[in-house]
Design an enzyme around this catalytic site. Sequence first.
Site, PDB file in Angstrom:
ATOM      1  N   ASP A 306       5.749   2.625   9.038  1.00 56.15           N
ATOM      2  CA  ASP A 306       5.523   2.975   7.632  1.00 56.15           C
ATOM      3  C   ASP A 306       4.134   3.578   7.473  1.00 56.15           C
ATOM      4  O   ASP A 306       3.170   3.074   8.052  1.00 56.15           O
ATOM      5  CB  ASP A 306       5.635   1.733   6.746  1.00 56.15           C
ATOM      6  CG  ASP A 306       7.077   1.439   6.365  1.00 56.15           C
ATOM      7  OD1 ASP A 306       7.878   2.388   6.341  1.00 56.15           O
ATOM      8  OD2 ASP A 306       7.396   0.272   6.111  1.00 56.15           O
ATOM      9  N   SER A 383       3.326   8.118 -16.440  1.00 56.13           N
ATOM     10  CA  SER A 383       2.727   7.125 -17.333  1.00 56.13           C
ATOM     11  C   SER A 383       1.788   7.885 -18.264  1.00 56.13           C
ATOM     12  O   SER A 383       1.512   9.069 -18.045  1.00 56.13           O
ATOM     13  CB  SER A 383       1.961   6.064 -16.530  1.00 56.13           C
ATOM     14  OG  SER A 383       0.894   6.658 -15.804  1.00 56.13           O
TER      15      SER A 383
END
Length: 681
Positions: A306, A383
């Site tokens: 990852d 956002s």
Amino acid sequence: MMENGIWKDALIQSMKKLSPKLQVKNPVMLLVYVGAILATSLYFLGFFGISDEKAGYTLAIALILWFTVLFANFAEAIAEGRGRAQADSLKMARKDVLARKLKNLEDKSDVIEVASNDLKKGDIVYVLANEQIPMDGEVIEGAASVDESAITGESAPVIRESGGDRSAVTGGTTLVSDWLVIRVTAVSGESFLDKMIAMVEGASRKKTPNEIALQILLVTLSIIFLAVSATLLPFTEFASKQAGAGSAISITNVIALLVCLAPTTIGALLSSIGIAGMSRLNQANVLAMSGRAIEAAGDVDVLLLDKTGTITLGNRKASEFLPVDGVTEQELADAAQLSSIADETAEGRSIVVLAKERFDIRGRDFAEMHAEFVPFTATTRMSGIDYQGNTIRKGAADAVRAYVSANGGTYPKECDTIVSKVAGAGGTPLVVVRNNKVLGVIYLKDIVKNGVKERFLDLRKMGIKTIMITGDNPMTAAAIAAEAGVDDFLAEATPEAKLELIREYQREGHLVAMTGDGTNDAPALAQADVAVAMNTGTQAAKEAGNMVDLDSSPTKLIDIVRIGKQLLMTRGALTTFSVANDLAKYFAIIPVLFYGIFPQLEALNLMDLTSPTSAILSAIIYNAVIIIFLIPLSLKGVKYREMPAGKLLSRNMLIYGLGGLIAPFIAIKLIDMLLTVLGIV
């Protein structure tokens, strides 16, 4: 090696392991065990004049053989003792506590108290602050800090909450604050803590396929040497009569010769090598569900890593404000800060800090502004803030483009150029729009960890391919992959894409390792050859993996591969040393033992040993003592070096192969000289 009285327990266990039931588990050492019994019997027969065997010499051989068996038992007992010491600290966390079992999920006062050992899968329990979590489970309601130090050794509490990838809790850990409602997922004896204790004690350790294959080889060699030794008695009797010189070999010497030629060194240490490998993994705070998983780690040649937390630091940081034409940098910074004031992520806080540092933009009175904050959602991928008729949004470029278009605005091409430039440099672009007008881009920089490029270079030298897994777009992923030095990358990764990538490499004959923590990682974890689930992850991820990292550190995968390779190297090195030893002992014993019948063999007495008796005693003493000398190496493991497999093999063959040939010649000659000086022979 001798930590806190482990050696005392190992000495006691060494004696207990003389039981025939336990000796049968190691066929090579069983041969020595039977030889010791026969030699002891021959001593008593010789002592009472029933046999022609020399009582004193036979007693010496019998004692040395018993010590050989005890040394092998001691090696295994020391390795097991380390595991037991580790298990004892874990057992302190496994206590039978009273659990509040909820009758009705809606009414937390409606509970019955039951012992944790009586809980069943599916039961719902209510746990308050400062109470111990009674059994493994999944948080279905609440959020709390949990002290997991009894299991992980990490003193800092961790957050456990319902939903997401931090919902799994472990029995034996303690709630520090708040409360949790937990659905039990394991019963007593099958919990995570129970599995840990069983694994570190070695109670559930099964022999791996490689161990079994090696043991079959060692048993085959032992059977061949047994057949050869059994024919020596009639052969030497016939040969001595035909030659009119010398005498037939004694039964005691046949037993001693068999033990010297059999691969007793690796036979004695094989079990301790496997147990020690498991112990090293436990010391790294990794729980392996089987020895097979550790061996697979040693053979892995493809690593799926990852990006976040493994290759990069994990917290992207705002580094630049890049306005479009007609907009000042300060104007963009002001809007970016306003949209991030309520953003509690590390990225959001870094935007606020950067605006403050660059332009000294301070806090505002949001009550006076009648501000309403808009949180980020996976659906909008944006956002922002609404205040006094103004609307500010920040988010991914494609999400902002869709938002602007939906509201009748125009998305400037210049912004695409800036976004491409940021992505091409390995950063993450966030586009800021105010009142449907695009102001520019915030450059979030992913910081690659120090030293990670060198580690990947070492892995490449070993023939291991590294693949970065990321949800970033291909351009950003390519830039970070180039900076980090990985071999390949999978961008915009989905669970299905990861699973297919693993299958593709496995079809090509590769062994694949990966890490994961979420329920969506479970299919890929189940498919991977080495699957390391994070302890902070979901129950589904833990069940799908064959290892659990108690520290939940994605970089641990590289260390796991190193431990696996060290285990295989240690076993291979000591096997090479043992076989080379047997060859050297052959040249030490055979010429001296038979030159009375065949004088020509005197030329092969390279060590100029004093007599057949001295040769046998010297060889069999060396055979026993070398086990003790190699116990530290079997427990610690052969030093791991990052180099190609071919070079590593050549190096180990030189050290342990050539060393295994030379060491017996020197040691046996020194023992022979000592026995002669002391007048024993």
